[in-house]
Design a protein around this motif. Structure first.
Motif, short mmCIF file in Angstrom:
data_model
loop_
_atom_site.label_atom_id
_atom_site.label_comp_id
_atom_site.label_asym_id
_atom_site.label_seq_id
_atom_site.Cartn_x
_atom_site.Cartn_y
_atom_site.Cartn_z
N GLY A 346 0.79 -1.24 0.00
CA GLY A 346 0.00 0.00 0.00
C GLY A 346 0.82 1.29 0.00
O GLY A 346 0.27 2.38 0.12
N TYR A 348 3.61 4.10 -1.68
CA TYR A 348 4.08 4.69 -2.94
C TYR A 348 5.19 5.67 -2.60
O TYR A 348 5.03 6.50 -1.71
N GLY A 371 1.25 6.46 2.29
CA GLY A 371 0.52 5.24 2.59
C GLY A 371 1.14 4.38 3.67
O GLY A 371 0.80 3.21 3.82
N LYS A 486 -5.98 1.24 -10.38
CA LYS A 486 -5.97 1.61 -8.96
C LYS A 486 -4.56 2.05 -8.54
O LYS A 486 -4.39 3.07 -7.87
N ARG A 489 -3.86 5.48 -9.86
CA ARG A 489 -4.61 6.51 -9.13
C ARG A 489 -3.89 6.84 -7.83
O ARG A 489 -3.69 8.00 -7.48
N LYS A 490 -3.44 5.80 -7.14
CA LYS A 490 -2.73 6.02 -5.86
C LYS A 490 -1.41 6.75 -6.11
O LYS A 490 -1.01 7.64 -5.35
N LYS A 493 -2.03 10.36 -6.55
CA LYS A 493 -2.32 11.02 -5.27
C LYS A 493 -1.03 11.25 -4.49
O LYS A 493 -0.85 12.29 -3.86
#
Lengths: 507, 242
Positions: A346, A348, A371, A486, A489-490, A493
């Motif tokens: 999870g 990045y 994250g 997904k 997208r992360k 962010k």
């Protein structure tokens, strides 16, 4: 048609390529089939006088270059008479200013990663924005390019600017510095010149408007030459071999990957990573944060242009992980550590160590690991370190597709990081296209050798070179679309969380 | 005792060992015999003194990260593929099998699939024979079987014959395999050594027998290329040229 005798004579000879890179100088000797015959390399010191500043000692680099050429010849059992030519590929933008009479640099080389010109660059863009000079030189205002580095340097000590105006000082990128020392000629090649912010992309000559705005006297500049042409014969220790090519390292890799036609692209994974797309004989202006640059110029043929996505920190993130964090003992071990876990847990890691390059160009960004939870282990960190390279490539590929109007259908990858299978697979997964590695991963050197060999007739034309390109490995996408979306997208962010970190009162 | 033996540049006699350890001579002799039987200690035939044995080097210290090996061998694996026009693989031992840590396609742009991570049988591949030939304990273990798995009519399934084959491999410094894993295919491998001279992997070319072989053996120029590739990678890893 050549006679048999000439064929034999040429096929027994070789081309040497000098790859003067950010971390080391290397020399590779190639035969007529484009195969590596021998190799020698030597690292040089990275000088960090302050946070964000990076310098090299130009004299150390020159000594190393001469040493590795000899080293490569020795290890191949060759001597200078076996060489038809030497080609140079070099770290781009890195700026040297030296005394015309003594040959002594007046300052250490200011390296492309150095951010000391941030204030100057912001002032230049204050009223007009970052794209003030994009129409003329194809580049956004950024600390990356040479012009502002020269200007900073001339103001760094009293009297330097006046001496430059009086013609006592010379400027050059690494190609110029080496060619001047090896042949006595003050020249640069058009690909290196296109990274200075001082050259006009249409005329391929220094642009007086840019020179005046950035503050660089024309008299200190080298003559702009084609990438492939005999610049002169090496004097002294390199025994009279013609220096017959110079290209910025990334343009050399584009050439070495035989991306000779419009629409062909490659990405080289080294300290930083650089995706270049050949756009043919016309410069394409980017609306998505890419650079417009010269791809190469062979003799008197028209120049080829390229769109470039430059990523500052990829391989250097692995080096940082090794040297500064100490979780691995060598760069390849990052893959071993990353394979101890199934995914990134999870997290990045956006390595905006000196701001973000393409497609963002944000000097105010700094790195984040987003994250983080108590679940995260060093294995997840290693994964995130590798994935950062792939996601950054994805952003550049998206920009490239938008600017060129052509969808990338496969990626030709090269450079040292192609030895990392986990990364190459993940890259294919996030790009959703096959990733292909050519049989010579050393495309930077190969490109310089090709350009030099063409100039002296060692190879007749680019079609001959194309026949030397072979696929050595291929990674096919395996990730499902929703996982890819997904993850991206992360990642985006996480990128948002790096922005606007640097304040005016930061050092 | 092992620390004593590895800490000296010279060799130690039984009396010296007994003195240093402060143990009864009979006890020390018993330990020494045990260590000799597993190859951790060797006795010099001339002086009768004891030194550390080759098998000790295979414990832990011989380990080279497969990813590291691939990175360090990248250029010269490419070189070998370009030179021979055949596909190249690098392998290390893993749980009694050959783990493919690197694979370079045959440079003819034909469709090929990356086989990194694949496990191959040790007794039916040239890489496996090279690695087995220098790993006597694994070879002994295989020797305890009645018969080894058969893949083709040419697979060496008799442990006794395999032992003879491995002796030949050790003597000549390379291994070949002709239709022993797949009908119509052959391979040829040589050892990669690190700076201590320890074998950390094997490099091989493989392809159809009509291209690779001349009679029952690979072409001598292909063998020479494989050995040169192995030597160059070894030299880059710090091995003294041999």
């Amino acid at each position: 048609m050549e006679t048999c005798e000439e064929r034999t004579a040429l096929s027994d000879r070789y081309v040497a390529a000098i790859d003067q890179g950010t971390a080391s100088s290397r020399c590779l000797v190639f035969d007529q089939q484009g195969r590596i015959v021998s190799l020698s390399q030597k690292e040089h010191e990275q000088i960090f006088p302050r946070p964000g500043w990076v310098e090299h000692d130009p004299q150390e680099i020159l000594r190393n270059v001469v040493q590795v050429v000899r080293g490569a010849l020795d290890s191949g059992g060759l001597d200078f008479r076996d060489l038809v030519a030497i080609g140079i590929a070099n770290q781009r933008e890195t700026t040297v200013v030296w005394d015309r009479r003594t040959g002594q640099p007046v300052h250490n080389a200011i390296v492309w990663q150095d951010t000391r010109t941030d204030g100057l660059v912001r002032r230049l863009g204050a009223e007009h924005g970052q794209d003030r000079f994009r129409d003329r030189c194809g580049l956004p205002l950024a600390t990356y390019f040479s012009g502002p580095k020269v200007s900073w340097l001339l103001d760094s000590a009293p009297g330097l600017r006046r001496r430059a105006e009086d013609g006592e000082l010379l400027f050059g990128t690494m190609d110029s510095w080496l060619v001047w020392n090896l042949t006595g000629r003050h020249v640069t090649d058009v690909t290196n010149a296109s990274r200075t912010m001082l050259m006009n992309l249409e005329t391929l000559d220094w642009d007086d408007t840019l020179l005046a705005a950035i503050g660089v006297p024309r008299v200190m500049l080298p003559t702009i030459q084609p990438s492939s042409r005999i610049y002169g014969e090496a004097v002294g220790s390199l025994g009279g071999v013609p220096i017959a090519a110079a290209l910025g390292d990334q343009q050399a890799a584009l050439f070495g990957q035989t991306c000779f036609s419009a629409g062909e692209a490659k990405c080289t994974y080294g300290t930083g990573s650089f995706l270049l797309l050949n756009t043919g004989n016309r410069p394409v202006r980017s609306g998505h944060g890419l650079l417009t640059t010269v791809g190469c110029k062979i003799g008197d043929e028209p120049a080829t242009y390229a769109l470039e996505g430059s990523i500052a920190v990829t391989g250097s993130l692995v080096q940082w992980f090794r040297d500064k964090v100490g979780l691995i003992g060598s760069a390849p071990e990052v893959e071993t550590l990353a394979r101890t876990v199934e995914d990134n847990g999870g997290i990045y890691f956006v390595p905006a160590f000196s701001g973000l390059f393409a497609p963002h160009w944000r000097g105010d960004a700094r790195g984040v690991i987003a994250g983080l939870t108590g679940y995260v282990t060093k294995g997840h960190l290693a994964r995130a370190v590798l994935e950062a390279t792939a996601w950054q490539t994805r952003e550049v590929v998206d920009a490239m597709n938008a600017d060129s109007g052509i969808e990338l259908t496969s990626l030709k990858a090269d450079g040292g990081m192609t030895a990392n299978n986990l990364l190459m697979q993940f890259l294919a997964d996030v790009l959703a296209v096959p990733v292909v590695r050519p049989i010579v991963a050393e495309t930077v050197s190969l490109g310089a050798a090709y350009a030099a060999g063409l100039a002296v007739g060692f190879w007749p034309d680019t079609e001959t070179l194309r026949a030397n390109w072979h696929k050595a490995a291929e990674w096919l996408p395996q990730m499902d679309g929703s996982a890819r979306d997904k993850g991206y997208r992360k990642w985006k962010k996480a990128v948002q969380r790096t922005l606007d970190w640097v304040d005016d009162d930061d050092d | 005792m092992l620390r004593l033996l590895s800490g000296r540049s010279g060799r130690l006699s039984l009396a010296e060992l007994t003195g240093e350890l402060g143990l009864p001579k009979g006890t020390v002799y018993g330990i020494v015999r045990t260590l000799i039987s597993v190859g951790f200690v060797e006795q010099d035939p001339e002086s009768g003194k004891y030194r550390t044995g080759a098998a000790l080097l295979h414990l832990g210290s011989s380990y080279l990260d497969g990813n590291e090996l691939r990175a360090r061998a990248l250029n010269w694996s490419d070189w070998l593929a370009a030179r021979t026009n055949e596909s190249v693989r690098l392998g290390t031992l893993h749980d009694g099998q050959v783990l493919v840590v690197h694979h370079v396609f045959r440079p003819d742009n034909s469709p090929q699939v990356l086989e990194v991570g694949a496990l191959l049988p040790v007794h039916a591949t040239a890489m496996g024979k090279v690695l087995l030939a220098h790993h006597p304990y694994l070879a002994d273990e295989l020797g305890n079987n009645d018969a080894l798995p058969r893949f083709t009519t040419s697979t060496i399934t008799d442990p006794g014959l395999l032992t003879l084959e491995l002796e030949r491999v050790r003597e000549q410094g390379w291994a070949s395999e002709v239709q022993e894993l797949i009908d119509g295919e052959a391979s040829c491998a040589a050892p990669i050594r690190d700076r201590r001279g320890i074998i950390v992997g094997a490099i091989a070319i493989s392809g159809p027998i009509d291209r690779l072989c001349e009679g029952s053996e690979p072409h001598s120029k292909l063998i020479a290329a494989v050995r040169e590739g192995a030597r160059t990678i070894s030299r880059d890893l710090g091995a003294v040229p041999w």
